[in-house]
Structures are given as structure tokens and as C-alpha cells.
Design a protein around this motif. Structure first.
Motif, short mmCIF file in Angstrom:
data_model
loop_
_atom_site.label_atom_id
_atom_site.label_comp_id
_atom_site.label_asym_id
_atom_site.label_seq_id
_atom_site.Cartn_x
_atom_site.Cartn_y
_atom_site.Cartn_z
N GLY A 1 -0.20 87.85 34.63
CA GLY A 1 1.14 88.32 34.35
C GLY A 1 1.70 89.23 35.41
N ARG A 2 2.99 89.53 35.28
CA ARG A 2 3.65 90.36 36.29
C ARG A 2 3.04 91.75 36.37
N HIS A 3 2.55 92.27 35.23
CA HIS A 3 1.93 93.60 35.26
C HIS A 3 0.63 93.59 36.07
N GLY A 4 -0.04 92.46 36.09
CA GLY A 4 -1.26 92.35 36.87
C GLY A 4 -1.04 92.31 38.37
N PHE A 5 0.19 92.10 38.78
CA PHE A 5 0.50 92.05 40.22
C PHE A 5 1.19 93.33 40.70
N GLY B 1 1.88 81.26 32.40
CA GLY B 1 2.71 80.07 32.27
C GLY B 1 3.85 80.03 33.27
N ILE B 2 4.78 79.13 33.02
CA ILE B 2 5.86 78.85 33.96
C ILE B 2 6.82 80.04 34.08
N ALA B 3 7.32 80.55 32.97
CA ALA B 3 8.30 81.63 33.02
C ALA B 3 7.69 82.89 33.61
N GLU B 4 6.44 83.20 33.25
CA GLU B 4 5.80 84.41 33.76
C GLU B 4 5.56 84.29 35.26
N THR B 5 5.20 83.11 35.75
CA THR B 5 5.00 82.93 37.19
C THR B 5 6.32 83.11 37.93
N LYS B 6 7.41 82.62 37.36
CA LYS B 6 8.71 82.83 37.98
C LYS B 6 9.05 84.33 38.03
N LYS B 7 8.69 85.07 37.01
CA LYS B 7 8.93 86.51 37.01
C LYS B 7 8.07 87.22 38.05
N ILE B 8 6.84 86.75 38.24
CA ILE B 8 5.99 87.29 39.31
C ILE B 8 6.64 87.04 40.67
N ALA B 9 7.19 85.85 40.84
CA ALA B 9 7.88 85.53 42.10
C ALA B 9 9.07 86.45 42.33
N GLU B 10 9.81 86.73 41.27
CA GLU B 10 10.98 87.61 41.41
C GLU B 10 10.53 89.03 41.76
N LEU B 11 9.42 89.47 41.16
CA LEU B 11 8.89 90.79 41.49
C LEU B 11 8.42 90.82 42.95
N ALA B 12 7.73 89.78 43.39
CA ALA B 12 7.25 89.71 44.77
C ALA B 12 8.41 89.70 45.76
N ASP B 13 9.51 89.08 45.36
CA ASP B 13 10.66 88.98 46.26
C ASP B 13 11.28 90.35 46.54
N ILE B 14 11.10 91.28 45.62
CA ILE B 14 11.57 92.65 45.87
C ILE B 14 10.87 93.23 47.10
N TYR B 15 9.62 92.83 47.32
CA TYR B 15 8.83 93.31 48.45
C TYR B 15 8.83 92.32 49.61
N TYR B 16 9.67 91.28 49.52
CA TYR B 16 9.81 90.26 50.56
C TYR B 16 8.49 89.55 50.84
#
Length: 410
Positions: free
Chosen positions: A291-295, A316-331
Motif C-alpha cells: 500500500g501507499r503507506h508502505g512506500f 490492487g489496481i487502485a492502490e498501485t495507482k495511488k502509489i504512483a501518484e505519491l511517487a510522482d510528488i518526488y518525481y
């Protein structure tokens, strides 16, 4: 008993969880969950989510012992009667119903992930839309795959339960690299945590000069073979120390690797950040995070350059997309981990289609000759190292259940 307890627990924590929002009498309902384990190069747990409108959603859970029981014995009673279109609500319903018994990470999250994939597939089929459209639309028409070439011939021999060669030889790595590049892959990856033929204490996580030279020789053979035809990455599978990885990275600097994957044990983001500041090569990790909290700590500590969640494992799919959005904050760039069947792979395709910071999705089954046969289609999914983003409803594929049954793990 466990299902009744789960339902009562979810209702007590969040009363609305036990109630489906008011809808018309034509609201679709989930009628059953079941699993089939396919005996591939990993045990692929396929999830079937049945509905009362004749639609069957197909999902997949990351290979894990006991996931079948969690899905069928625990989550089926929780989800039967619910609306499969309420994907996000049901995701949280499953997490809350399991509460502190694995819903944040581990086998509980793995089971939830597989069901979540099935929910998206069912929702897309019911609404006659591809999953990427339900996620906001696609940003690219095709998804680049990268080939995990394992460890040359030694990996193949081990998989066939044959005696592996004492030494994993550079020439075997070079042959595997050439085959993958000739198949159209522009990024290839190899294991470096492999035997050299010397007797060493691997638990110490220390590698002396001859061990590092063995690994350097493998990388040299691969990069000499492919030149600028493909980027080359390596995987260390959490088996090294900071000291050993620093020495190895120094030895590998001339080869301009795409990334070093999982050099340290996965728990300590601070240690990984220390390593990241001391080496030149980009670091990648994520398959053992949930999950996003784990990243969050990995991103906040600037511990990596590439983020690699596993879709049917991390939520799952939605959580992975949220991880991607979080990662995008850090480019940071996404390269999702994937060791699954075509079902897990297509889930990764839909995620990759909808996020800006996507590079490539892993393909780990080049040595499974019937991988494509699992799909009821005339053409292979992967062509020239890419998968075209499908416009068919749901995940965009249907399984050939005769082939699935043929390779079913008993």
C-alpha cells in the motif's frame, strides 16, 4: 463463524460498511468467490468473482500459501450480496472486516488484492468499459515490458528440478540476453545473487574480491552482448550489506546499469537511503511493500530512484495507482514488479496506461511456453516487447478455462 465475526466487526467499526447504498432493484450483486491455482513458474492464484448478471470478474493474487482459504472461507461471505461496482468501498470493507489480522500487509492484503482485480474486471464488463477508462483514461497506447532473464541457464535447470551447474557462467547470461533482445525487449534484468562455485558464508552478506569479480563478469558479458540495443538491470534479492553493495556498485560503474534492484533487506528505508547517497547507480525496490503507506518512508527518505509495487500484492489496481501518484510528488518512476499470469499482467497494463510516471512492467514467464495459451486469443499478448492497451471491457482478456484446468495445481 469467521465470516459472521468479520461482518459484525466491520459493522461495529464503520456501520455503513454493512449496508449497500440505496439503489434500484437492478443493482448487480456478487454471488460467489472461488480460486484456481495454476502451476506456472509460480503458483498463480486466479480469482473468479461471480455476479447475478452473468458477469464473471477475473482477478489474481500474488503467490502465497493459504491465500485460497482467506478468499473463499473468509471474504466470500463478506462480499456476497454486495454491489461489484462499488470497488473502492468494498476494498475498505475487506480491510476493515479483517482488521488487525493481516489487512495492512501480508496474506490478508494479498487476498484483498486478488479480489480487487476481479472487482475492476467485473465492473468494467458490467459498464462495458475497459478498466483504464474507469481509472480516468489512458495516457499511452501500449505498455513497455521488461524481461526478467533470471540467471541464465542455471535458473532453468533449477526450475526443472535438475542439478544446477556449480557455476553460473557468463556465457549463459549472454545467450539469455541475446534471446530477450531479439524478442524485442528494450530492458532486460538478471539475477546477481547466484552461486559462483566457491564456498562462502552468504548469511554474512559480505562478498570478497573474487565474488564481486564473478558478478562483474556476468554483467560485462551481458552488456558486451547487447551493447546499446537494450538497458540492463540486475537484481540482488535483498542479499547484500551496504558495504558489499557499495563495493559491487563501484565495480559495475563502467556498465551504466538501468538499476540495482533490492540490494538490502526490505525493512530499513534509512539503510537504503544511506546506500542510495553513496552509489552512482539508481536503486529500485517495492515488491515487499504494501500500500501507499508502505512506500511513504522510502519516498520521504529519498531511498530509491525507481518504485516497484506488485499490483496483486500491494493492494490492487487502485492502490498501485495511488502509489504512483505519491511517487510522482518526488518525481520518481514506476516499474511495477510482476511474476504473475496474464491476469496480473493485464492489471499492471491498465495501471501503466493511466499514470504519467511509468517506464516498464516486468515479465517473468518467458520460460513458460504455455503462458499465452491461458488467454482465449489468436495473438500473443506481448509483441516486440510491448502489450497494446486493450479497449475491451474489464481487463480486456478472457481465459481459456480448458488450458487453465490443464495446468491446474492440485
Amino acid at each position: 463463524m469467521y465470516a459472521d465475526f468479520a461482518s459484525r466487526l466491520a459493522s461495529s467499526i464503520w456501520p455503513d460498511f454493512g449496508q449497500t447504498p440505496n439503489r434500484s432493484t437492478e443493482t448487480p450483486e456478487i454471488t460467489g468467490l472461488s480460486t484456481i491455482v495454476v502451476d506456472g513458474n509460480f503458483p498463480w492464484t486466479i480469482v473468479r468473482l461471480e455476479t447475478d448478471v452473468g458477469v464473471v470478474g477475473i482477478g489474481e493474487s500474488y503467490p502465497s500459501p493459504g491465500v485460497h482459504e482467506v478468499i473463499t472461507d473468509y471474504f466470500e461471505p463478506v462480499l456476497v450480496g454486495e454491489n461489484p461496482l462499488d470497488v473502492e468501498r468494498l476494498y475498505y470493507l475487506m480491510r476493515e472486516s479483517l482488521s488487525g489480522r493481516g489487512s495492512q500487509q501480508g496474506i490478508g492484503t494479498i487476498a484483498i488484492s486478488g479480489i480487487e482485480l476481479g472487482l475492476w474486471d467485473a465492473a468494467g464488463k458490467i459498464l462495458e468499459q475497459p478498466v483504464y477508462q474507469l481509472l480516468g483514461g489512458k495516457m499511452r497506447e501500449e505498455i513497455r515490458m521488461y524481461a526478467d532473464c533470471h540467471a541464465g541457464e542455471g535458473m532453468v535447470e533449477s526450475a526443472l528440478n535438475e542439478q544446477p551447474k556449480e557455476t553460473y557462467e557468463a556465457k549463459a547470461y549472454a545467450r539469455a540476453a541475446r534471446a530477450a533482445v531479439d524478442d524485442g525487449y528494450e530492458i532486460i534484468k538478471f539475477d546477481l545473487d547466484v552461486p559462483s562455485g566457491r564456498d562462502i558464508d552468504t548469511l554474512a552478506r559480505h562478498f570478497d574480491g573474487p565474488e564481486i569479480e564473478h558478478k562483474r563478469g556476468l554483467v560485462e558479458a551481458v552488456t558486451d552482448e547487447v551493447g546499446d540495443e537494450a538497458e540492463v538491470a540486475v537484481d540482488l534479492h535483498w542479499n547484500f550489506s551496504i558495504e558489499a553493495t557499495e563495493k559491487m556498485c563501484a565495480a559495475l560503474e563502467p556498465y551504466d546499469l538501468a538499476w540495482i534492484e533490492d540490494p538490502l533487506p526490505p525493512e530499513n528505508a534509512d539503510a537504503l537511503a544511506t546506500l542510495n547517497r553513496s552509489v552512482e547507480q539508481p536503486l529500485l525496490t517495492g515488491e515487499n511493500r504494501y500500500g501507499r503507506h508502505g512506500f511513504r518512508d522510502l519516498l520521504q527518505e529519498e531511498a530509491i530512484s525507481f518504485v516497484a509495487p506488485d499490483v496483486p500484492k500491494t493492494g490492487g489496481i487502485a492502490e498501485t495507482k495511488k502509489i504512483a501518484e505519491l511517487a510522482d510528488i518526488y518525481y520518481l518512476t514506476m516499474c511495477p514488479h510482476n511474476i504473475g499470469s496474464p491476469v496480473a499482467t493485464m492489471a499492471g497494463v491498465h495501471v501503466g496506461a493511466t499514470i504519467p510516471n511509468f517506464l516498464a512492467l516486468e515479465f517473468h514467464a518467458r520460460d513458460v511456453p504455455w503462458w499465452d495459451d491461458l488467454v482465449a486469443a489468436d495473438e500473443p499478448l506481448i509483441q516486440d516487447g510491448r502489450i497494446e492497451v486493450p479497449d475491451e471491457p474489464g481487463l480486456g482478456i478472457e481465459l481459456d478455462w480448458d488450458v487453465v484446468e490443464k495446468h491446474r495445481k492440485q
